[in-house]
Design a protein around this motif. Structure first.
Motif, PDB file in Angstrom:
ATOM      1  N   ASN A 165     -36.597 -41.813 -44.155  1.00 12.68           N
ATOM      2  CA  ASN A 165     -38.168 -41.987 -44.276  1.00 12.68           C
ATOM      3  C   ASN A 165     -39.187 -41.215 -43.314  1.00 12.68           C
ATOM      4  OD1 ASN A 165     -40.519 -43.187 -45.412  1.00 12.68           O
ATOM      5  ND2 ASN A 165     -40.676 -44.304 -43.545  1.00 12.68           N
ATOM      6  N   LEU A 166     -38.611 -41.221 -41.989  1.00 15.10           N
ATOM      7  CA  LEU A 166     -39.316 -40.757 -41.074  1.00 15.10           C
ATOM      8  C   LEU A 166     -39.319 -39.078 -41.219  1.00 15.10           C
ATOM      9  CD1 LEU A 166     -38.374 -42.496 -37.768  1.00 15.10           C
ATOM     10  CD2 LEU A 166     -40.661 -42.403 -39.198  1.00 15.10           C
ATOM     11  N   GLY A 167     -37.859 -38.538 -41.741  1.00 16.84           N
ATOM     12  CA  GLY A 167     -37.666 -37.171 -41.887  1.00 16.84           C
ATOM     13  C   GLY A 167     -38.601 -36.595 -43.014  1.00 16.84           C
ATOM     14  N   GLN A 168     -38.967 -37.558 -43.979  1.00 21.94           N
ATOM     15  CA  GLN A 168     -39.760 -37.248 -45.148  1.00 21.94           C
ATOM     16  C   GLN A 168     -41.227 -36.846 -44.745  1.00 21.94           C
ATOM     17  OE1 GLN A 168     -39.283 -40.178 -47.961  1.00 21.94           O
ATOM     18  NE2 GLN A 168     -37.271 -39.478 -48.777  1.00 21.94           N
ATOM     19  N   HIS A 169     -41.448 -37.457 -43.436  1.00 22.78           N
ATOM     20  CA  HIS A 169     -42.949 -37.388 -43.059  1.00 22.78           C
ATOM     21  C   HIS A 169     -42.924 -36.435 -41.766  1.00 22.78           C
ATOM     22  CE1 HIS A 169     -43.438 -41.259 -45.125  1.00 22.78           C
ATOM     23  NE2 HIS A 169     -44.738 -40.826 -45.357  1.00 22.78           N
ATOM     24  N   GLY A 170     -41.850 -35.596 -41.706  1.00 22.77           N
ATOM     25  CA  GLY A 170     -42.010 -34.509 -40.891  1.00 22.77           C
ATOM     26  C   GLY A 170     -41.464 -34.740 -39.609  1.00 22.77           C
ATOM     27  N   LEU A 171     -40.733 -35.703 -39.300  1.00 20.45           N
ATOM     28  CA  LEU A 171     -40.032 -36.091 -37.886  1.00 20.45           C
ATOM     29  C   LEU A 171     -38.737 -35.496 -37.832  1.00 20.45           C
ATOM     30  CD1 LEU A 171     -42.365 -38.155 -37.919  1.00 20.45           C
ATOM     31  CD2 LEU A 171     -40.792 -39.541 -36.471  1.00 20.45           C
ATOM     32  N   LYS A 172     -38.298 -34.864 -36.745  1.00 23.09           N
ATOM     33  CA  LYS A 172     -36.770 -34.134 -36.475  1.00 23.09           C
ATOM     34  C   LYS A 172     -36.148 -35.064 -35.386  1.00 23.09           C
ATOM     35  CE  LYS A 172     -39.048 -29.641 -37.051  1.00 23.09           C
ATOM     36  NZ  LYS A 172     -39.344 -28.397 -36.449  1.00 23.09           N
ATOM     37  N   PHE A 173     -34.897 -34.895 -35.931  1.00 26.67           N
ATOM     38  CA  PHE A 173     -34.136 -35.874 -35.028  1.00 26.67           C
ATOM     39  C   PHE A 173     -32.919 -34.896 -34.383  1.00 26.67           C
ATOM     40  CE2 PHE A 173     -29.911 -38.308 -35.036  1.00 26.67           C
ATOM     41  CZ  PHE A 173     -30.312 -39.033 -33.650  1.00 26.67           C
ATOM     42  N   GLU A 174     -32.594 -35.026 -33.163  1.00 28.59           N
ATOM     43  CA  GLU A 174     -31.466 -34.345 -32.352  1.00 28.59           C
ATOM     44  C   GLU A 174     -30.477 -35.248 -31.706  1.00 28.59           C
ATOM     45  OE1 GLU A 174     -31.975 -31.679 -28.723  1.00 28.59           O
ATOM     46  OE2 GLU A 174     -32.017 -30.492 -30.497  1.00 28.59           O
ATOM     47  N   GLU A 175     -29.403 -34.886 -31.683  1.00 32.40           N
ATOM     48  CA  GLU A 175     -28.545 -35.687 -30.916  1.00 32.40           C
ATOM     49  C   GLU A 175     -27.241 -34.874 -30.295  1.00 32.40           C
ATOM     50  OE1 GLU A 175     -26.065 -38.635 -32.853  1.00 32.40           O
ATOM     51  OE2 GLU A 175     -26.550 -37.934 -34.613  1.00 32.40           O
ATOM     52  N   LYS A 176     -26.933 -35.222 -29.269  1.00 35.77           N
ATOM     53  CA  LYS A 176     -25.910 -34.207 -28.723  1.00 35.77           C
ATOM     54  C   LYS A 176     -24.847 -34.958 -27.497  1.00 35.77           C
ATOM     55  CE  LYS A 176     -28.656 -31.493 -25.394  1.00 35.77           C
ATOM     56  NZ  LYS A 176     -29.090 -30.225 -25.096  1.00 35.77           N
ATOM     57  N   GLU A 177     -23.788 -34.520 -27.457  1.00 34.35           N
ATOM     58  CA  GLU A 177     -22.983 -35.130 -26.194  1.00 34.35           C
ATOM     59  C   GLU A 177     -23.324 -34.119 -24.794  1.00 34.35           C
ATOM     60  OE1 GLU A 177     -18.298 -36.299 -25.352  1.00 34.35           O
ATOM     61  OE2 GLU A 177     -19.086 -35.396 -27.412  1.00 34.35           O
ATOM     62  N   LEU A 192     -36.327 -38.008 -30.889  1.00 34.79           N
ATOM     63  CA  LEU A 192     -36.932 -37.668 -32.144  1.00 34.79           C
ATOM     64  C   LEU A 192     -38.466 -37.221 -31.642  1.00 34.79           C
ATOM     65  CD1 LEU A 192     -36.704 -41.332 -34.006  1.00 34.79           C
ATOM     66  CD2 LEU A 192     -36.601 -39.011 -35.142  1.00 34.79           C
ATOM     67  N   TRP A 193     -38.905 -36.388 -32.573  1.00 37.71           N
ATOM     68  CA  TRP A 193     -40.146 -35.778 -32.402  1.00 37.71           C
ATOM     69  C   TRP A 193     -41.112 -35.539 -33.573  1.00 37.71           C
ATOM     70  CZ3 TRP A 193     -35.953 -33.181 -31.976  1.00 37.71           C
ATOM     71  CH2 TRP A 193     -35.649 -31.855 -32.351  1.00 37.71           C
ATOM     72  N   GLY A 194     -42.453 -35.372 -33.538  1.00 42.29           N
ATOM     73  CA  GLY A 194     -43.086 -35.176 -34.541  1.00 42.29           C
ATOM     74  C   GLY A 194     -44.733 -34.972 -34.097  1.00 42.29           C
ATOM     75  N   GLU A 195     -45.545 -35.355 -34.829  1.00 44.69           N
ATOM     76  CA  GLU A 195     -46.875 -35.430 -34.568  1.00 44.69           C
ATOM     77  C   GLU A 195     -47.711 -36.542 -35.252  1.00 44.69           C
ATOM     78  OE1 GLU A 195     -48.959 -32.081 -36.479  1.00 44.69           O
ATOM     79  OE2 GLU A 195     -48.061 -30.508 -34.861  1.00 44.69           O
ATOM     80  N   VAL A 196     -48.491 -37.059 -34.276  1.00 40.29           N
ATOM     81  CA  VAL A 196     -49.459 -38.205 -34.463  1.00 40.29           C
ATOM     82  C   VAL A 196     -48.589 -39.617 -34.187  1.00 40.29           C
ATOM     83  CG1 VAL A 196     -51.113 -39.377 -35.799  1.00 40.29           C
ATOM     84  CG2 VAL A 196     -50.839 -37.100 -36.189  1.00 40.29           C
ATOM     85  N   GLU A 197     -48.599 -40.100 -32.954  1.00 39.92           N
ATOM     86  CA  GLU A 197     -47.940 -41.191 -32.470  1.00 39.92           C
ATOM     87  C   GLU A 197     -48.317 -42.440 -33.266  1.00 39.92           C
ATOM     88  OE1 GLU A 197     -47.972 -44.971 -30.678  1.00 39.92           O
ATOM     89  OE2 GLU A 197     -49.732 -43.526 -30.255  1.00 39.92           O
ATOM     90  N   GLY A 198     -49.507 -42.624 -33.592  1.00 38.01           N
ATOM     91  CA  GLY A 198     -49.996 -43.804 -34.218  1.00 38.01           C
ATOM     92  C   GLY A 198     -49.575 -43.797 -35.721  1.00 38.01           C
ATOM     93  N   ARG A 199     -49.335 -42.698 -36.512  1.00 43.46           N
ATOM     94  CA  ARG A 199     -48.694 -42.574 -37.723  1.00 43.46           C
ATOM     95  C   ARG A 199     -47.470 -43.020 -37.946  1.00 43.46           C
ATOM     96  NH1 ARG A 199     -46.141 -38.340 -40.916  1.00 43.46           N
ATOM     97  NH2 ARG A 199     -46.050 -37.165 -38.741  1.00 43.46           N
TER      98      ARG A 199
END
Length: 360
Positions: free
Chosen positions: A344-356, A300-307
């Motif tokens: 909810n996190l996606g609505q705030h700009g976070l991206k999720f990636e998963e893979k085998e 998971l990645w995005g901006e502003v850890e505290g947010r």
């Protein structure tokens, strides 16, 4: 909602995010509290008085116990020195949420499990980014890897982010520390900012070297997810700063950071000097110790850890208001799954990636 949500440290970096989110969801049912009433009041005015300001010093709670009379949930955004306030909340059947990253205090709260069960209070720990989302990512990996026995957790933090005093102090204090972790069938001592390992982060971060650090998730997850080995490693978006800290640790210079006056001076300096980005990344590799490498990874990645810590904590509180959960002391992964937060996190700009992963 018959009772209110009390956010202690509610006008701090993370508390403000929590209060803003919950204030919109439950207007005039959220109390923002701390020692400085003026700051609480000013923040309440910023939010159009959707939240209620309160002066509260939990180190003298016996003199302010009436402040809890109309409270159903307490959210702790401060570092505790003892667990007596948590015990008081439990005795009064007040649900409790804690965002602390320090296992020394979380392990003490864990011991209140029986009291919480008897009082029918729900206590939720490890709520935030790390611990928090790292716990949920690990649980997600485990759902993809039957018989998973280990997890390697990687955290990349942006030097350009705005970090609170408590977070910076905690990081500096733990830079020279040693701690005990579970490893396969036993335990061993490890040192912060040693035992490096390389990983490839998603996005623009790429390949980085990360170092062991004393985040609580690696202490908790072997118990809650029945894993034999969990490691958590830290690096920064500034590769040279990460290398500098590693050299300081290796040469012993990092011990100077804990001297009286030096730590406070450095915290003040780091708050003024913003270089790098505000991006963060959390990544988990999961596999089986019998294999030759990770079998599954997710990030998971995005901006502003505290947010993000605030968003996760607010979502947990909302769920606690709207649904029933068992009484006792739990870590976030014991009650929730990653997918309950992704939308909810996606609505705030976070991206999720998963893979085998393809093993050698």
């Amino acid at each position: 909602m018959n009772k209110k949500i009390l956010i202690i440290g509610g006008y701090g970096n993370v508390g403000r995010i929590i209060a803003t989110e919950l204030g919109k969801r439950f207007p005039r049912q959220v109390i923002v509290a701390g020692r400085n009433y003026q700051k609480a009041k000013e923040f309440s005015l910023e939010l159009g008085q959707q939240v209620i300001p309160m002066a509260l010093d939990i180190s003298h709670i016996s003199a302010n116990e009436k402040s809890l009379d109309d409270v159903g949930i307490v959210m702790m955004c401060l570092d505790l020195e003892s667990i007596e306030f948590v015990r008081l909340c439990i005795q009064r059947r007040i649900h409790y949420i804690d965002i602390s990253a320090s296992y020394s205090i979380l392990s003490q709260i864990e011991k209140l499990n029986k009291e919480a069960e008897v009082a029918r209070a729900t206590v939720i720990l490890s709520v935030g980014l790390a611990p928090g989302l790292t716990n949920l990512l690990t649980k997600h990996c485990q759902s993809k890897v039957p018989g998973m026995t280990y997890a390697d957790i990687y955290i990349l933090l942006g030097m350009g982010d705005i970090h609170g005093d408590a977070a910076l102090q905690w990081t500096l204090e733990n830079l020279s520390g040693e701690f005990t972790i579970r490893d396969n069938e036993g335990t061993k001592q490890v040192k912060s900012f040693e035992d490096s390992k390389q990983t490839v982060f998603p996005g623009k971060s790429g390949k980085r070297t990360a170092y062991r650090f004393n985040f609580s998730d690696q202490h908790v997850l072997p118990q809650t997810l029945d894993l034999k080995s969990v490691s958590t490693r830290l690096c920064f978006d500034s590769a040279w700063m990460t290398s500098l800290l590693a050299v300081m640790k290796k040469t012993g210079v990092s011990r100077l950071l804990t001297l009286n006056g030096v730590e406070g001076l450095l915290v003040s300096l780091l708050k003024r000097l913003h270089f790098g980005s505000a991006e963060f990344v959390v990544k988990v590799d999961g596999g089986n110790l019998l294999g030759k490498g990770a079998l599954y990874e997710c990030s998971l990645w995005g901006e502003v850890e505290g947010r993000v810590t605030g968003l996760v904590a607010a979502k947990v509180a909302e769920k606690l208001v709207l649904s029933s959960y068992p009484a006792g002391v739990f870590h976030i992964e014991q009650l929730f799954t990653l997918h309950e937060f992704l939308e909810n996190l996606g609505q705030h700009g976070l991206k999720f990636e998963e893979k085998e992963c393809v093993t050698a």
